[in-house]
Scaffold this motif. Structure first.
Motif, mmCIF file in Angstrom:
data_model
loop_
_atom_site.group_PDB
_atom_site.id
_atom_site.type_symbol
_atom_site.label_atom_id
_atom_site.label_comp_id
_atom_site.label_asym_id
_atom_site.label_seq_id
_atom_site.Cartn_x
_atom_site.Cartn_y
_atom_site.Cartn_z
ATOM 1 N N LEU A 151 8.537 6.781 6.868
ATOM 2 C CA LEU A 151 7.183 6.260 6.640
ATOM 3 C C LEU A 151 7.181 4.765 6.952
ATOM 4 O O LEU A 151 8.008 4.011 6.431
ATOM 5 C CB LEU A 151 6.754 6.481 5.181
ATOM 6 C CG LEU A 151 5.378 5.893 4.814
ATOM 7 C CD1 LEU A 151 4.252 6.532 5.638
ATOM 8 C CD2 LEU A 151 5.090 6.060 3.322
ATOM 9 N N LYS A 152 6.245 4.377 7.835
ATOM 10 C CA LYS A 152 6.139 2.957 8.208
ATOM 11 C C LYS A 152 4.730 2.467 7.876
ATOM 12 O O LYS A 152 3.751 3.093 8.273
ATOM 13 C CB LYS A 152 6.371 2.787 9.712
ATOM 14 C CG LYS A 152 7.733 3.242 10.163
ATOM 15 C CD LYS A 152 7.891 3.058 11.657
ATOM 16 C CE LYS A 152 9.219 3.628 12.111
ATOM 17 N NZ LYS A 152 9.407 3.488 13.558
ATOM 18 N N LEU A 153 4.685 1.349 7.154
ATOM 19 C CA LEU A 153 3.380 0.784 6.802
ATOM 20 C C LEU A 153 3.277 -0.613 7.370
ATOM 21 O O LEU A 153 4.278 -1.326 7.482
ATOM 22 C CB LEU A 153 3.255 0.708 5.280
ATOM 23 C CG LEU A 153 3.326 2.071 4.623
ATOM 24 C CD1 LEU A 153 3.775 1.948 3.197
ATOM 25 C CD2 LEU A 153 1.979 2.759 4.701
ATOM 26 N N PHE A 154 2.069 -0.979 7.728
ATOM 27 C CA PHE A 154 1.812 -2.353 8.169
ATOM 28 C C PHE A 154 0.633 -2.850 7.346
ATOM 29 O O PHE A 154 -0.469 -2.329 7.444
ATOM 30 C CB PHE A 154 1.491 -2.392 9.661
ATOM 31 C CG PHE A 154 1.476 -3.789 10.216
ATOM 32 C CD1 PHE A 154 2.638 -4.377 10.692
ATOM 33 C CD2 PHE A 154 0.297 -4.517 10.240
ATOM 34 C CE1 PHE A 154 2.630 -5.688 11.186
ATOM 35 C CE2 PHE A 154 0.283 -5.830 10.732
ATOM 36 C CZ PHE A 154 1.443 -6.409 11.213
ATOM 37 N N LEU A 155 0.909 -3.833 6.464
ATOM 38 C CA LEU A 155 -0.138 -4.331 5.572
ATOM 39 C C LEU A 155 -0.824 -5.552 6.161
ATOM 40 O O LEU A 155 -0.163 -6.414 6.755
ATOM 41 C CB LEU A 155 0.474 -4.728 4.225
ATOM 42 C CG LEU A 155 1.214 -3.659 3.436
ATOM 43 C CD1 LEU A 155 1.544 -4.185 2.053
ATOM 44 C CD2 LEU A 155 0.406 -2.388 3.325
ATOM 45 N N THR A 156 -2.124 -5.618 5.985
ATOM 46 C CA THR A 156 -2.868 -6.805 6.401
ATOM 47 C C THR A 156 -3.750 -7.228 5.228
ATOM 48 O O THR A 156 -3.931 -6.477 4.266
ATOM 49 C CB THR A 156 -3.789 -6.516 7.608
ATOM 50 O OG1 THR A 156 -4.733 -5.522 7.222
ATOM 51 C CG2 THR A 156 -3.011 -6.040 8.807
ATOM 52 N N ALA A 157 -4.315 -8.429 5.347
ATOM 53 C CA ALA A 157 -5.324 -8.918 4.383
ATOM 54 C C ALA A 157 -5.928 -10.148 5.032
ATOM 55 O O ALA A 157 -5.300 -10.754 5.915
ATOM 56 C CB ALA A 157 -4.683 -9.284 3.039
ATOM 57 N N SER A 158 -7.128 -10.518 4.625
ATOM 58 C CA SER A 158 -7.762 -11.685 5.243
ATOM 59 C C SER A 158 -6.880 -12.915 4.993
ATOM 60 O O SER A 158 -6.140 -12.972 3.997
ATOM 61 C CB SER A 158 -9.148 -11.919 4.648
ATOM 62 O OG SER A 158 -9.015 -12.421 3.335
ATOM 63 N N ARG A 159 -6.988 -13.888 5.897
ATOM 64 C CA ARG A 159 -6.142 -15.076 5.782
ATOM 65 C C ARG A 159 -6.430 -15.822 4.470
ATOM 66 O O ARG A 159 -5.511 -16.295 3.806
ATOM 67 C CB ARG A 159 -6.419 -15.968 6.992
ATOM 68 C CG ARG A 159 -5.354 -16.981 7.216
ATOM 69 C CD ARG A 159 -5.462 -17.576 8.578
ATOM 70 N NE ARG A 159 -4.822 -16.734 9.578
ATOM 71 C CZ ARG A 159 -5.027 -16.856 10.869
ATOM 72 N NH1 ARG A 159 -5.852 -17.735 11.329
ATOM 73 N NH2 ARG A 159 -4.385 -16.075 11.723
ATOM 74 N N GLU A 160 -7.695 -15.896 4.090
ATOM 75 C CA GLU A 160 -8.066 -16.628 2.858
ATOM 76 C C GLU A 160 -7.429 -15.943 1.647
ATOM 77 O O GLU A 160 -6.883 -16.590 0.771
ATOM 78 C CB GLU A 160 -9.589 -16.675 2.679
ATOM 79 C CG GLU A 160 -10.316 -17.561 3.676
ATOM 80 C CD GLU A 160 -10.271 -17.017 5.101
ATOM 81 O OE1 GLU A 160 -10.113 -15.788 5.264
ATOM 82 O OE2 GLU A 160 -10.366 -17.827 6.044
ATOM 83 N N GLU A 161 -7.487 -14.620 1.626
ATOM 84 C CA GLU A 161 -6.924 -13.911 0.471
ATOM 85 C C GLU A 161 -5.390 -14.072 0.449
ATOM 86 O O GLU A 161 -4.789 -14.249 -0.610
ATOM 87 C CB GLU A 161 -7.303 -12.422 0.509
ATOM 88 C CG GLU A 161 -6.636 -11.648 -0.611
ATOM 89 C CD GLU A 161 -7.501 -10.579 -1.246
ATOM 90 O OE1 GLU A 161 -8.723 -10.577 -1.034
ATOM 91 O OE2 GLU A 161 -6.918 -9.740 -1.958
ATOM 92 N N ARG A 162 -4.796 -14.050 1.627
ATOM 93 C CA ARG A 162 -3.332 -14.212 1.672
ATOM 94 C C ARG A 162 -2.930 -15.599 1.166
ATOM 95 O O ARG A 162 -1.947 -15.748 0.434
ATOM 96 C CB ARG A 162 -2.832 -13.969 3.096
ATOM 97 C CG ARG A 162 -3.018 -12.515 3.504
ATOM 98 C CD ARG A 162 -2.260 -12.164 4.752
ATOM 99 N NE ARG A 162 -2.857 -12.686 5.965
ATOM 100 C CZ ARG A 162 -2.246 -13.492 6.830
ATOM 101 N NH1 ARG A 162 -1.013 -13.882 6.609
ATOM 102 N NH2 ARG A 162 -2.850 -13.897 7.912
#
Ligand code: DC
Length: 236
Positions: A151-162
């Motif tokens: 299982l491979k996941l790639f997580l993202t999130a908005s730059r401001e939230e990060r």
């Protein structure tokens, strides 16, 4: 491949890649804890090379010496209370906080762009694949280090939230932080990590992309565990 190599490859791995502040570290720890598996924080290895370079007065431009440092890194990951958390000891010194500073993160990003340093750390990372399983957190876990992961996941999130998450994390550890500086550092680091020629930050072709913006961490954990149950069913 040797019999031992085949046995090791059969040990399940979940890879969790993504940019800084996407929630990978926290999620990987929680998922590893829930499954009772081991946890690899591969970013810590690049941070350790950067810190060792500082201790030994090695310049970040000196690829040969950095590669030697990476290949011979004297580091222990000492489990705390039998859980996934550990104390990181570099050359006999507890460096948990020292490797988490923004300066060390910036240096780590420079070090991580060097192909021979990445190569020197490859086997050290693969050695974490031990029973009953491994959750591996990084940038190239699914593409390069564990291409056979189930299982491979790639997580993202908005730059401001990060940036906000990073700021809160540093504050909790009592480390001085400035939100604007973190935001601009994130942009620089994202660009360097994504544009480097070797192992750039990108999802593996078979990765599931999860946007964590505005989603409670526990909900993402549940989502990952459900994805794992499905992946395990398909491959069993
Ligand atoms: O996840 P982190 O912030 O601790 O990572 C520190 C740096 O190391 C980051 O700039 C990207 C780099 N890194 C990498 O190139 N490959 C990995 N597998 C993990 C981290």
């Amino acid at each position: 491949m040797t019999e031992q190599g085949r046995e090791q490859q059969a040990i399940p791995v979940i890879t969790i890649d993504g940019p800084s502040g996407s929630g990978k570290g926290t999620l990987s720890r929680l998922v590893a804890g829930r499954l009772g598996w081991h946890f690899l924080d591969s970013g810590a290895l690049y941070r350790l090379v950067a810190l060792a370079a500082r201790h030994h007065a090695v310049l970040l431009e000196d690829e040969v010496s950095l590669t030697t440092l990476a290949a011979h890194l004297d580091v222990e990951f000492e489990a705390v209370d039998g859980g996934v958390d550990c104390r990181i000891v570099l050359e006999g010194e507890d460096v948990d906080n020292a490797i988490r500073t923004e300066q060390c993160g910036r240096d780590a990003s420079v070090v991580a762009a060097l192909p021979t340093v990445r190569q020197a750390l490859l086997e050290r990372q693969r050695a974490f694949q031990v029973v009953p399983g491994l959750v591996a957190d990084g940038r190239d876990m699914g593409t390069v280090v564990f291409p056979e992961a189930k299982l491979k996941l790639f997580l993202t999130a908005s730059r401001e939230e990060r940036a906000r998450r990073r700021y809160n994390q540093l504050n909790e550890k009592g480390i001085d932080a400035n939100l604007q500086r973190i935001l601009s550092d994130l942009e620089t680091r994202d660009a360097r990590d994504s544009e480097r020629s070797v192992s750039p930050l990108r999802p593996a072709n078979d990765a599931v992309v999860v946007d964590t913006t505005g989603i409670a961490i526990n909900d993402v954990v549940m989502q990952i565990l459900a994805l794992w149950r499905e992946a395990a069913r398909k491959t069993s």
